[in-house]
Design a protein around this motif. Structure first.
Motif, PDB file in Angstrom:
ATOM      1  N   HIS A 123      -0.420   7.326   7.708  1.00 31.71           N
ATOM      2  CA  HIS A 123      -0.703   6.099   6.954  1.00 31.71           C
ATOM      3  C   HIS A 123       0.496   5.150   7.010  1.00 31.71           C
ATOM      4  N   THR A 124       1.697   5.716   6.832  1.00 35.60           N
ATOM      5  CA  THR A 124       2.917   4.910   6.894  1.00 35.60           C
ATOM      6  C   THR A 124       3.103   4.291   8.268  1.00 35.60           C
ATOM      7  N   ALA A 161      -6.234   6.392   8.867  1.00 36.50           N
ATOM      8  CA  ALA A 161      -5.266   5.395   8.403  1.00 36.50           C
ATOM      9  C   ALA A 161      -5.559   4.019   8.994  1.00 36.50           C
ATOM     10  N   LEU A 175      -6.491   0.800   6.379  1.00 35.41           N
ATOM     11  CA  LEU A 175      -5.605  -0.361   6.240  1.00 35.41           C
ATOM     12  C   LEU A 175      -6.129  -1.608   6.930  1.00 35.41           C
ATOM     13  N   GLN A 214       0.831  -1.198   0.000  1.00 37.22           N
ATOM     14  CA  GLN A 214       0.000   0.000   0.000  1.00 37.22           C
ATOM     15  C   GLN A 214       0.867   1.250   0.000  1.00 37.22           C
ATOM     16  N   ARG A 270      -6.080  11.982  11.391  1.00 36.24           N
ATOM     17  CA  ARG A 270      -5.326  11.318  10.320  1.00 36.24           C
ATOM     18  C   ARG A 270      -4.975   9.879  10.707  1.00 36.24           C
ATOM     19  N   GLY A 273       1.105   7.178   1.477  1.00 30.95           N
ATOM     20  CA  GLY A 273       0.102   8.149   1.907  1.00 30.95           C
ATOM     21  C   GLY A 273       0.759   9.245   2.734  1.00 30.95           C
ATOM     22  N   ARG A 296       0.566   1.410   8.867  1.00 28.73           N
ATOM     23  CA  ARG A 296       1.002   0.241   8.090  1.00 28.73           C
ATOM     24  C   ARG A 296       2.160  -0.462   8.791  1.00 28.73           C
TER      25      ARG A 296
END
Length: 238
Positions: free
Chosen positions: A87-88, A152, A156, A80, A148, A83, A91
């Motif tokens: 987001h990172t 995320a 995910l 993925q 945020r 972002g 993940r």
């Protein structure tokens, strides 16, 4: 190695290779200089794991740079896009908790991956700690950082169920692995004042999809970028 062990080495090696590349995309773009270094170090750890695992199967360069998309067996989660930074981090949290628990089980056994797992689990403990610290910092930070992170987590979540699909050649207790993963991730998100996402953790169509060579749209673009130099200059040495 046996055929089944080769399949497992390929799956785990592809997980590490693909996530390493994704984290490497942050070089020069992380929110602070220190984080540039931290993400690069995690990427290098994962790349080292990938090299060992892929070399058990065949030529590591050919496997990394000359296979087509459908031949990769990595989880959809790791492919993925980065972002935003939240987001990172999510993940990384989801994956590093899984990887630490998986390698912990493998290291405790006497299978073909015990030695590799015993070394790698020490690296992955740092990866998990790094992700947890950022999850707490952002989840329990400003209103914007909290929002945020929550987005995320939800985005995910549907990719996490695939981690606990059986992998041929891996002798692990998937049920226990999943239960401990849920417990750990729930505890971290709760401490970070984040809500554990609701809904299925994998769609019926996607169960084990990455392990079967079925990938999401962003993976093709990432692979083209990753393989471009090697394919443009076949056989070149540096």
């Amino acid at each position: 190695m046996t055929t089944t062990a080769n399949a497992a080495a390929l799956a785990l090696g592809d997980d590490a290779l693909v996530l390493s590349h994704r984290l490497g995309e942050w070089a020069g773009h992380a929110p602070v200089l220190e984080e540039d270094v931290a993400l690069a170090n995690i990427a290098l750890d994962l790349l080292g794991q990938a090299r060992v695992l892929l070399s058990l199967v065949g030529d590591e360069d050919e496997l990394a740079y000359l296979r087509e998309e459908r031949a990769f067996r990595n989880l959809q989660l790791v492919e993925q896009p980065n972002g935003d930074f939240a987001h990172t981090i999510v993940r990384q949290l989801y994956f590093s908790v899984y990887q630490r628990l998986l390698y912990g089980q493998l290291a405790a056994g006497d299978g073909e991956f015990a030695g590799l797992a015993a070394k790698a689990v020490k690296e992955v403990e740092y990866h998990q700690d790094h992700a947890e610290q950022w999850t707490l910092r952002l989840g329990d930070g400003t209103d914007e950082s909290h929002e945020r992170m929550q987005r995320a987590c939800q985005a995910l979540w549907r990719f996490t169920g695939e981690m606990f699909e059986p992998v041929e050649g891996l002798d692990v207790d998937q049920q226990a692995l999943e239960a401990r993963w849920l417990e750990t991730v729930t505890a971290v998100l709760t401490r970070a004042t984040l809500t554990v996402p609701e809904g299925p953790r994998v769609g019926a169509w996607a169960a084990g999809a990455g392990r079967q060579g079925l990938h999401t749209e962003p993976f093709g673009r990432m692979l083209a970028e990753m393989q471009h130099l090697h394919r443009s200059h076949p056989g070149a040495s540096w």
